[in-house]
Design an enzyme around this catalytic site. Sequence first.
Site, PDB file in Angstrom:
ATOM      1  N   HIS A 166       0.797  -1.285   0.298  1.00  0.00           N
ATOM      2  CA  HIS A 166       0.093   0.060  -0.225  1.00  0.00           C
ATOM      3  C   HIS A 166       0.694   1.394   0.023  1.00  0.00           C
ATOM      4  O   HIS A 166       0.517   2.328   0.371  1.00  0.00           O
ATOM      5  CB  HIS A 166      -0.890  -0.112   1.149  1.00  0.00           C
ATOM      6  CG  HIS A 166      -1.668  -1.322   1.268  1.00  0.00           C
ATOM      7  ND1 HIS A 166      -2.915  -1.557   0.907  1.00  0.00           N
ATOM      8  CD2 HIS A 166      -1.446  -2.267   2.098  1.00  0.00           C
ATOM      9  CE1 HIS A 166      -3.356  -2.635   1.038  1.00  0.00           C
ATOM     10  NE2 HIS A 166      -2.390  -3.390   2.244  1.00  0.00           N
ATOM     11  N   SER A 293      15.018  20.676 -16.459  1.00  0.00           N
ATOM     12  CA  SER A 293      13.829  21.425 -16.725  1.00  0.00           C
ATOM     13  C   SER A 293      14.535  22.565 -17.391  1.00  0.00           C
ATOM     14  O   SER A 293      15.557  23.003 -16.987  1.00  0.00           O
ATOM     15  CB  SER A 293      13.269  21.507 -15.197  1.00  0.00           C
ATOM     16  OG  SER A 293      12.429  22.845 -15.554  1.00  0.00           O
ATOM     17  N   LYS A 299      16.338  20.708 -11.208  1.00  0.00           N
ATOM     18  CA  LYS A 299      15.577  19.452 -11.542  1.00  0.00           C
ATOM     19  C   LYS A 299      16.536  18.413 -12.280  1.00  0.00           C
ATOM     20  O   LYS A 299      17.206  18.739 -12.966  1.00  0.00           O
ATOM     21  CB  LYS A 299      14.390  19.905 -12.683  1.00  0.00           C
ATOM     22  CG  LYS A 299      13.238  20.583 -11.621  1.00  0.00           C
ATOM     23  CD  LYS A 299      12.479  19.724 -10.608  1.00  0.00           C
ATOM     24  CE  LYS A 299      11.630  18.686 -10.925  1.00  0.00           C
ATOM     25  NZ  LYS A 299      10.623  18.985 -11.799  1.00  0.00           N
ATOM     26  N   GLU A 306       9.849   7.338 -16.660  1.00  0.00           N
ATOM     27  CA  GLU A 306       8.574   7.844 -17.167  1.00  0.00           C
ATOM     28  C   GLU A 306       8.125   7.366 -18.249  1.00  0.00           C
ATOM     29  O   GLU A 306       6.918   6.877 -18.838  1.00  0.00           O
ATOM     30  CB  GLU A 306       8.376   9.177 -16.942  1.00  0.00           C
ATOM     31  CG  GLU A 306       8.511   9.890 -15.472  1.00  0.00           C
ATOM     32  CD  GLU A 306       8.876  11.279 -15.483  1.00  0.00           C
ATOM     33  OE1 GLU A 306       7.810  11.863 -14.856  1.00  0.00           O
ATOM     34  OE2 GLU A 306       9.830  11.554 -15.878  1.00  0.00           O
ATOM     35  N   TYR A 333      -9.418 -14.962 -44.491  1.00  0.00           N
ATOM     36  CA  TYR A 333      -8.586 -13.710 -44.691  1.00  0.00           C
ATOM     37  C   TYR A 333      -9.737 -12.619 -45.091  1.00  0.00           C
ATOM     38  O   TYR A 333     -10.638 -12.802 -45.921  1.00  0.00           O
ATOM     39  CB  TYR A 333      -7.572 -13.676 -45.905  1.00  0.00           C
ATOM     40  CG  TYR A 333      -7.000 -12.403 -45.985  1.00  0.00           C
ATOM     41  CD1 TYR A 333      -5.725 -12.098 -44.978  1.00  0.00           C
ATOM     42  CD2 TYR A 333      -7.158 -11.395 -46.930  1.00  0.00           C
ATOM     43  CE1 TYR A 333      -5.150 -10.940 -45.167  1.00  0.00           C
ATOM     44  CE2 TYR A 333      -6.498 -10.189 -47.093  1.00  0.00           C
ATOM     45  CZ  TYR A 333      -5.547 -10.052 -46.035  1.00  0.00           C
ATOM     46  OH  TYR A 333      -4.936  -8.848 -46.304  1.00  0.00           O
ATOM     47  N   LYS A 341       0.059  -5.489 -38.812  1.00  0.00           N
ATOM     48  CA  LYS A 341       1.486  -5.527 -38.571  1.00  0.00           C
ATOM     49  C   LYS A 341       1.819  -4.278 -37.898  1.00  0.00           C
ATOM     50  O   LYS A 341       2.867  -4.190 -37.251  1.00  0.00           O
ATOM     51  CB  LYS A 341       1.992  -5.518 -40.031  1.00  0.00           C
ATOM     52  CG  LYS A 341       1.896  -6.644 -40.703  1.00  0.00           C
ATOM     53  CD  LYS A 341       2.303  -6.868 -42.298  1.00  0.00           C
ATOM     54  CE  LYS A 341       1.347  -7.731 -42.963  1.00  0.00           C
ATOM     55  NZ  LYS A 341      -0.213  -7.416 -42.742  1.00  0.00           N
TER      56      LYS A 341
HETATM   57  N1  ARG Z   1      -0.666  -7.146 -47.753  1.00  0.00           N
HETATM   58  C1  ARG Z   1      -1.420  -8.074 -47.339  1.00  0.00           C
HETATM   59  C2  ARG Z   1      -1.664  -8.061 -45.938  1.00  0.00           C
HETATM   60  O1  ARG Z   1      -0.717  -7.822 -45.221  1.00  0.00           O
HETATM   61  C3  ARG Z   1      -1.166  -9.214 -48.041  1.00  0.00           C
HETATM   62  C4  ARG Z   1      -2.172 -10.355 -48.197  1.00  0.00           C
HETATM   63  C5  ARG Z   1      -3.182  -9.523 -49.261  1.00  0.00           C
HETATM   64  N2  ARG Z   1      -4.046 -10.500 -49.614  1.00  0.00           N
HETATM   65  C6  ARG Z   1      -5.307 -10.066 -50.399  1.00  0.00           C
HETATM   66  N3  ARG Z   1      -6.018 -11.147 -50.389  1.00  0.00           N
HETATM   67  N4  ARG Z   1      -5.334  -8.999 -50.540  1.00  0.00           N
HETATM   68  O2  ARG Z   1      -2.586  -8.546 -45.499  1.00  0.00           O
END
Ligand code: ARG
Length: 478
Positions: A166, A293, A299, A306, A333, A341
């Site tokens: 605490h 600072s 400072k 942080e 997909y 990504k």
């Molecule tokens: N640049 C696309 C991705 O990262 C690759 C796959 C594309 N596939 C498709 N069916 N358009 O997802």
Amino acid sequence: MAKAKSQLSPAAQATWGGRFSTGPAELMLRFSESVSFDKRLAPFDIAVNKAHSAMLAHVGLLTPPERDAIHRGLDEIAAEIAAGKFVWETKFEDVHMNIEQALTKRVPAAARLHTARSRNDQVATDVRLFFRYACEALMTRVRHLQANFVQLAEANADVLVPGYTHLQRAQPVSLMHHLLAYVEMLDRDAGRFAEVRAHANVCPLGAGAIAGTTLPIDREYTARALGFVDERGRVRVTTNSMDAVADRDVFIEFASACALAGVHLSRLAEDMILWSSAEFGFVDLSDAFCTGSSLMPQKRNPDAMELIRGKAARLQGNLQTLLTMVKGLPLTYNRDLQEDKVPAFDSFDQLALCLEVADGAMGGLRVKRARCVAAVADPALLATDLADWLVLRGVPFREAHHAVGGLVAAAEKLGCVLPDVPQAEAVKVHPGFKEGWREVFDLDRAMTRRGGIGMPGPTRVKAELRRWRKKLGLDRKA
Ligand code: ARG
């Protein structure tokens, strides 16, 4: 307003343009491109292209000279990319098509490269190679930080500090014990990255767009060429083509492991921010990882810590982004998945940086021993030891707890510390405080008595240090 006509680019997208009368609008190209962020997959994409073309030759869908020409072309492209000379083009959408287009320009046989595969299984394979690499890189950094903590603990082996619950002083612990708590957390982090790596280590190539291929490919050949084998050398390939292209579990597991490691570093950061404040004063952070600072000349701000705390939030956001992205997607997909990504790469980059900064900042930590000694000398930290002392003399723990509470209250009333409560007052609180109870306030004794497994007693913690030295291979290096 956009002038739709002038924004069309019929030249783009030779890869899928067959059924289209015009190319995508410029705006659509800008919107749908991923090459700006997925070009970092290039080394993995090239490896996948090489393995795939080798397999196509192996099953007779390419001739050996075609395969060799493709490999030579890929090597040239890899060298250009490494030298920063490769021209990435937005109109080719992503890393895969940029490389394929560049290859086809120099090697006619590259027109056969995309045989029996889709970008869906291609990207799934590329990222699995990326995650294998990323997990290994993070594991190395985590091990480095652990080693740093072990050395820091050793260098301050005799320092005791108050432990807090605490954020109130609770019981004394050694600084080593406190640092080794982080070594434990980091160990679980490394374990998680090892696990994510193992989950990534299954080859999706051959799943095609969704339903495999009618062509006679050899999936195990490609998988083996890309190192998708377990520790016993058995090849590992995905077992359902739909799952293989739709699955983003590895992204989520990776982001989750990063987020949790970030949480650990954030708690460390918070400890260091507190400890380096004038109020605690247990440590000084090195100048190299603090900033001043622009207004207040005195400072010295713990910005590195942080920022680690702040970036931990970002790592959690990345995990949330991925979970939300996947949750409503029908199999298999969907283009949404291209956005997977950005958070995954960001988690890798930011956690790698945080680990490196934590390493640097903790390496320059200076422990202010006198302040630690003064803080841990607070006898109230041993109130629980006094209750234990009564327990050993037959007093039930609840009664002992109450009695020590009474003694604390008496000390407060008298304006003195616990061991200075006069004998006459002490026995009034509980008859157990006849004599000898003040021995409890000997800090060395108190620490020595905490010798059990996982406790902060000096012998035990030194044994823990030896265990970590061995586990982290520090003795071998020395
Ligand atoms: N640049 C696309 C991705 O990262 C690759 C796959 C594309 N596939 C498709 N069916 N358009 O997802």
